[in-house]
Write a protein that holds these residues in place. Structure first.
Motif, short mmCIF file in Angstrom:
data_model
loop_
_atom_site.label_atom_id
_atom_site.label_comp_id
_atom_site.label_asym_id
_atom_site.label_seq_id
_atom_site.Cartn_x
_atom_site.Cartn_y
_atom_site.Cartn_z
N PRO A 104 -5.08 1.60 -14.54
CA PRO A 104 -4.64 0.21 -14.39
C PRO A 104 -4.04 -0.10 -13.02
N ARG A 105 -3.22 0.82 -12.51
CA ARG A 105 -2.62 0.58 -11.19
C ARG A 105 -3.66 0.66 -10.08
N MET A 106 -4.61 1.57 -10.24
CA MET A 106 -5.68 1.69 -9.25
C MET A 106 -6.56 0.45 -9.24
N THR A 107 -6.91 -0.05 -10.42
CA THR A 107 -7.77 -1.23 -10.47
C THR A 107 -7.03 -2.46 -9.95
N ARG A 108 -5.73 -2.56 -10.23
CA ARG A 108 -4.96 -3.69 -9.71
C ARG A 108 -4.96 -3.68 -8.18
N LEU A 109 -4.76 -2.52 -7.60
CA LEU A 109 -4.78 -2.41 -6.14
C LEU A 109 -6.15 -2.81 -5.59
N LEU A 110 -7.20 -2.29 -6.21
CA LEU A 110 -8.55 -2.58 -5.74
C LEU A 110 -8.90 -4.06 -5.87
N VAL A 111 -8.70 -4.60 -7.07
CA VAL A 111 -9.10 -5.98 -7.32
C VAL A 111 -8.28 -6.95 -6.48
N THR A 112 -6.98 -6.69 -6.35
CA THR A 112 -6.14 -7.56 -5.52
C THR A 112 -6.61 -7.56 -4.07
N ALA A 113 -6.91 -6.38 -3.56
CA ALA A 113 -7.38 -6.29 -2.17
C ALA A 113 -8.75 -6.95 -2.01
N ALA A 114 -9.62 -6.74 -2.99
CA ALA A 114 -10.96 -7.31 -2.91
C ALA A 114 -10.92 -8.83 -2.94
N LEU A 115 -10.12 -9.40 -3.84
CA LEU A 115 -10.04 -10.86 -3.91
C LEU A 115 -9.38 -11.45 -2.68
N ARG A 116 -8.39 -10.74 -2.14
CA ARG A 116 -7.76 -11.22 -0.92
C ARG A 116 -8.79 -11.28 0.22
N GLY A 117 -9.64 -10.26 0.26
CA GLY A 117 -10.65 -10.24 1.31
C GLY A 117 -11.76 -11.26 1.08
N LEU A 118 -12.12 -11.50 -0.18
CA LEU A 118 -13.23 -12.40 -0.46
C LEU A 118 -12.83 -13.87 -0.40
N VAL A 119 -11.66 -14.18 -0.97
CA VAL A 119 -11.31 -15.61 -1.09
C VAL A 119 -9.93 -15.93 -0.53
N GLY A 120 -9.25 -14.91 0.00
CA GLY A 120 -7.92 -15.17 0.52
C GLY A 120 -6.88 -15.42 -0.55
N GLU A 121 -7.16 -14.93 -1.80
CA GLU A 121 -6.21 -15.16 -2.88
C GLU A 121 -5.01 -14.23 -2.72
N PRO A 122 -3.81 -14.74 -2.75
CA PRO A 122 -2.62 -13.88 -2.62
C PRO A 122 -2.43 -13.02 -3.86
N PRO A 123 -1.75 -11.89 -3.73
CA PRO A 123 -1.52 -11.05 -4.90
C PRO A 123 -0.65 -11.77 -5.91
N PRO A 124 -0.88 -11.49 -7.24
CA PRO A 124 -0.09 -12.16 -8.27
C PRO A 124 1.36 -11.68 -8.24
#
Length: 203
Positions: free
Chosen positions: A183-203
């Motif tokens: 879960p922690r690994m996926t949160r890190l990955l998905v947060t970074a990926a979305l930030r790079g794709l759409v500029g979404e800030p981390p939750p």
């Protein structure tokens, strides 16, 4: 016009019933429990009849895998329904958590989906793969900020990355990665990926 004949429907029903039996054997004893003889005995037919319905054991396994994928898709769809209205990061994390949970709960069937194959992907399985990828693509499309041309490769990258982490966590195949780490690994990955794709800030 276009309606299946009774004989065609019967053959389709027989194939589905045999695929269900194959999946039951896998769920109970792993992939090594899947043999034509075991399927035939449970179905009350000859081994030859099993091979008449499916040309080889791999074709039967792949159709059983398609059932597993359909079951998994429904679990992932339910996770998206529960996360409706949440930011894209949280919706993707809901999918990742649902996938990891399915892998843990249906581990033998999930593992069977990972077995190498030599034949082409059957239509049933290809359709389920496309539907699963479509769930991720739909979340990215909802943002309105990912270029349409980039969505297919982004979906593949996210799916492959999360799957790899879940696989390592479930099998301990490389290094000290446990299911609790995923879960922690996926949160890190998905947060970074979305930030790079759409500029979404981390939750």
């Amino acid at each position: 016009m276009g309606r299946p004949s009774k004989s065609d429907l019967t053959r389709a029903e027989e194939r589905f019933a045999l695929a269900r039996i194959a999946l039951e054997l896998i769920e109970q004893g792993g992939l090594e429990a899947l043999t034509a003889r075991a399927v035939a005995e449970r179905a009350g037919m000859s081994v030859g009849a099993v091979y008449k319905a499916f040309g080889d054991l791999e074709a039967l396994r792949l159709e059983a895998n398609a059932i597993t994928m359909r079951d998994m898709r429904r679990v992932l769809e339910a996770s998206l329904d529960r996360s409706a209205g949440a930011p894209a990061t949280e919706r993707l994390l809901a999918l990742a958590d649902a996938y990891a949970g399915f892998a843990r709960l249906r581990r033998k069937a999930w593992t069977a989906m990972l077995a190498p194959r030599v034949s082409d992907t059957p239509p049933e399985m290809a359709g389920e793969i496309a539907a699963l990828f479509g769930l991720i693509g739909g979340v990215l499309t909802e943002t309105g900020r990912v270029p349409e041309v980039e969505i297919p490769i982004a979906v593949k990258a996210l799916w492959a990355s999360v799957h790899g982490m879940v696989h390592l966590g479930e099998t301990n195949g490389l290094g000290p990665i446990s299911p609790d780490d995923v879960p922690r690994m996926t949160r890190l990955l998905v947060t970074a990926a979305l930030r790079g794709l759409v500029g979404e800030p981390p939750p």
